[in-house]
Write a protein that holds these residues in place. Structure first.
Motif, PDB file in Angstrom:
ATOM      1  N   HIS A   1       3.384 -56.825  52.042  1.00 18.42           N
ATOM      2  CA  HIS A   1       3.866 -58.006  52.756  1.00 18.42           C
ATOM      3  C   HIS A   1       5.351 -57.897  53.069  1.00 18.42           C
ATOM      4  N   CYS A   2       6.110 -57.296  52.161  1.00 20.99           N
ATOM      5  CA  CYS A   2       7.544 -57.133  52.414  1.00 20.99           C
ATOM      6  C   CYS A   2       7.773 -56.205  53.605  1.00 20.99           C
TER       7      CYS A   2
ATOM      8  N   LEU B   1      22.535 -54.334  52.205  1.00 18.82           N
ATOM      9  CA  LEU B   1      22.231 -54.418  50.777  1.00 18.82           C
ATOM     10  C   LEU B   1      20.720 -54.399  50.538  1.00 18.82           C
ATOM     11  N   LEU B   2      19.990 -55.029  51.457  1.00 18.06           N
ATOM     12  CA  LEU B   2      18.533 -55.056  51.316  1.00 18.06           C
ATOM     13  C   LEU B   2      17.961 -53.655  51.498  1.00 18.06           C
ATOM     14  N   ARG B   3      18.497 -52.911  52.455  1.00 23.54           N
ATOM     15  CA  ARG B   3      18.037 -51.535  52.647  1.00 23.54           C
ATOM     16  C   ARG B   3      18.362 -50.669  51.424  1.00 23.54           C
ATOM     17  N   GLU B   4      19.532 -50.884  50.852  1.00 25.01           N
ATOM     18  CA  GLU B   4      19.885 -50.126  49.647  1.00 25.01           C
ATOM     19  C   GLU B   4      18.945 -50.475  48.490  1.00 25.01           C
ATOM     20  N   ALA B   5      18.613 -51.758  48.365  1.00 24.51           N
ATOM     21  CA  ALA B   5      17.706 -52.170  47.294  1.00 24.51           C
ATOM     22  C   ALA B   5      16.316 -51.562  47.496  1.00 24.51           C
ATOM     23  N   ALA B   6      15.858 -51.528  48.757  1.00 26.74           N
ATOM     24  CA  ALA B   6      14.544 -50.935  49.039  1.00 26.74           C
ATOM     25  C   ALA B   6      14.549 -49.446  48.702  1.00 26.74           C
TER      26      ALA B   6
ATOM     27  N   LEU C   1      12.204 -64.098  51.719  1.00 30.34           N
ATOM     28  CA  LEU C   1      10.921 -63.541  51.294  1.00 30.34           C
ATOM     29  C   LEU C   1      11.051 -62.066  50.922  1.00 30.34           C
ATOM     30  N   ALA C   2      11.809 -61.307  51.709  1.00 31.99           N
ATOM     31  CA  ALA C   2      11.964 -59.886  51.424  1.00 31.99           C
ATOM     32  C   ALA C   2      12.617 -59.669  50.066  1.00 31.99           C
TER      33      ALA C   2
END
Length: 639
Positions: free
Chosen positions: A550-551, A564-569, A614-615
């Motif tokens: 879903h993410c 930051l979200l890309r780094e966390a992924a 949500l992500a």
């Protein structure tokens, strides 16, 4: 009246959603037509030749099995396999009839046939099907006890029966990939309808089972398009595949909303839902309102399966062949001690258990279910035999009814098939003038002996433990989740090339289905052993797959931008690979204090966009489940 019509539609959807029901009906119809046509033709032929009708029974049973259970996917491949069936079956039937009178020689030959039936599986579906036909033929040679002087009649009846089955299978009741796709799409739509209809009343466990079944059917549609579509990557096929994926995710969203609202899917109390879930629910409704119609225009399909490159071969065929032989040897010795004239029933039971199991736990589960199903079948068989005793027309009618119902359940409903097989035997014994209650009870005893022998062989002869199978499949799932995160967040999609993110998402789904298949037998209600740890392990991995799917789908559709979200992924993908390496057998036990710190996620404020919220939440839930698995590995008694 409106409620009655709605309930009837629901019952119709339940029937269709059980699997592609049309294909089940075709399989049942093929078996009944083959049995009826062969029985009528051989009745006339045996009278003309002045032979006993008993000689023709193998020529009825073998084609009936072959007509309903060809393992090949393509029409041409099935025809070639069907052409080989009478050759293999005739040779084995003649051999079985010649050695049946010698108890030890027949046992040795039976063991060799069983070993060969497992060993040839390394050569693909055709060899697998022919190996099963060889085993079944030897079994029926021992069951029917045709005198050696009459063994030369077997080829005549088997070749004649297979010719009849060939006509029925490929001309009267044919199978076309386009019709199969339409049937599967209809079943898939019905599955969604059944799921939505029962959200307000079904338990969480039932909803999860329905969602797992929906995912399995979606993968079936995906595979059929990839294997049989004339152009699997054209716009029409790509649109259908995307619609199926979007609708599946939408159904999961509606299920989540229904759980959160505590109401039905049709009228959820949206005021009680968080803003993010209300946003997801609105989008899910739009997707479900545009489901692809089952009677719409579908991609053009070919009759032959698309050639597969580097087709994977089954692993451990020799190991399983040796296990099956050891189980058969134990079943033969114990079965002879129990009933010298019917020992082959014990061998039959041990073989059936091993055809459905690969680990010790799966063997225990399969043996237990085989005994329970046989017990139920014996009870049904005795009751029906007593009811129909002396009424030849009723006995014959019931025999064909059980054949039809049994072969309807042949694919995917093995416990039901086992029950109906005992009922079929009861009617067959009655028609042959044999004492069915005594024989059926003896069959139950021999089945228990064969099941016990299968369990012992699985534990003592080159055992493969469920924890190793679970670890390897869990590691594969975590790696697939990491690949999907990288394909979505870190890799650019080249213009003019197929989107690899869809393929990565479906690969994750396939790994989850493989894990469910491996752990299903040892987590079910009927499993007679400890199951809670494995259920919890499966639930955590299923949650990881849910959150990652879903993410990534959210990122593909809405592209929430955050470095930051890309780094966390990327960090989470690396963690998934690291834990996967610890799960692969043989994995060294971990120190209790060796745990993962929480993943550093970007802070999210209420004013931020819902996709970003949500992500971040799904990445956090994935990391939480992953850390729980990491701690589980350090605890004693890991699954």
């Amino acid at each position: 009246m409106h409620r009655l019509r709605a309930y009837l539609r629901y019952l119709r959807d339940c029937l269709i959603a059980s699997d592609p029901a049309l294909e089940r009906l075709r399989s049942s119809l093929r078996a009944v037509l083959t049995a009826g046509a062969c029985a009528g033709a051989f009745l006339l032929l045996t009278r003309l030749l002045g032979q006993e009708y008993k000689l023709s029974l193998a020529g009825i049973v073998v084609p009936m099995i072959a007509a309903a259970a060809l393992p090949d996917a393509g029409r041409r491949q099935q025809q070639v396999t069907m052409a080989w069936v009478p050759v293999v079956a005739s040779a084995v039937l003649v051999l079985g009839s010649l050695v049946a009178a010698d108890p030890w020689l027949s046992g040795i030959c039976f063991l060799l046939v069983i070993f060969a039936a497992f060993e040839v599986r390394r050569f693909g579906p055709r060899a697998t099907g022919l190996g099963t036909i060889a085993y079944q033929s030897f079994f029926y040679a021992l069951l029917l006890k045709v005198p050696p002087s009459k063994a030369q009649w077997h080829p005549l009846f088997v070749f004649g029966g297979c010719a009849i089955a060939f006509v029925i299978r490929f001309w009267l009741v044919p199978e076309h990939p386009g019709r199969m796709l339409r049937s599967e799409l209809r079943a898939w739509r019905a599955r969604i309808a059944v799921l939505l209809h029962g959200l307000g009343r079904a338990s969480r466990k039932r909803i999860d089972a329905q969602l797992a079944a929906l995912n399995r059917q979606s993968l079936g549609l995906e595979a059929r398009i990839a294997d049989f579509a004339v152009h699997p990557d054209d716009s029409q096929a790509a649109v259908l595949r995307a619609q199926v994926l979007h609708a599946e995710l939408a159904a999961e969203t509606v299920a989540a909303a229904a759980r959160a609202a505590g109401s039905t899917a049709q009228h959820p109390d949206t005021a009680r839902l968080p803003d993010a879930l209300r946003w997801r629910l609105r989008r899910a409704r739009e997707v479900l309102a545009a489901l692809p119609p089952a009677d719409g225009h579908l991609p053009a399909m070919r009759d032959e399966r698309k050639p597969q490159e580097d087709t994977p071969r089954p692993n451990g065929t020799t190991r399983r062949a040796l296990q099956a032989c050891a189980a058969a040897l134990g079943a033969m010795l114990a079965g002879r001690a129990l009933a010298p004239d019917h020992w082959f029933w014990a061998v039959f039971a041990s073989f059936i258990v091993f055809t459905r199991a690969a680990t010790v736990g799966q063997t225990l589960s399969g043996a237990w279910r085989q005994v329970l199903a046989t017990m139920a079948g014996v009870a049904v068989g005795i009751a029906v035999a007593e009811l129909a005793h002396g009424h030849r027309g009723l006995e014959l009618s019931l025999l064909f009814v059980f054949i039809a119902a049994g072969y309807y359940a042949f694919h995917g409903m093995q416990n039901t098939y086992t029950v109906l097989l005992s009922a079929m035997l009861a009617m067959l014994y009655e028609l042959m003038g044999m004492n069915s209650p005594g024989l059926l009870l003896l069959r139950l005893e021999e089945t228990a002996v064969g099941a016990a022998s299968a369990i012992l062989a699985a534990r003592l002869v080159f055992p493969t433990h469920t924890r190793d199978e679970s670890g390897s499949r869990s590691a594969a799932l975590l790696r697939a989740a990491g690949e999907l995160l990288r394909a979505t967040w870190l890799e650019a999609q080249p213009d003019g090339q197929p989107d690899g993110r869809h393929a990565a998402m479906r690969e994750l789904d396939r790994k989850l289905q493989a894990l469910r298949q491996a752990l299903g037998p040892v987590t079910g209600t009927a499993y007679p052993g400890s199951k809670e740890n494995r259920r919890q392990h499966l639930a955590r991995l299923a949650r990881i797959a849910y959150c990652v799917r879903h993410c990534c789908f959210l990122a593909i559709q809405n592209a929430p931008s955050s470095s930051l979200l890309r780094e966390a992924a990327g960090e989470l993908a690396a963690r998934l690979d690291a834990v996967a390496a610890l799960l692969d057998p043989p994995a060294a036990p971990q120190a209790p204090g060796d745990t993962l710190p929480a993943l550093a996620l970007p802070a999210v404020a209420e004013r931020d966009a819902i996709p970003l919220q949500l992500a971040v939440r799904w990445l956090g839930e994935t990391d939480q489940a992953l850390r729980a698995i990491r701690e589980e590995l350090a605890a004693p008694g890991k699954p």
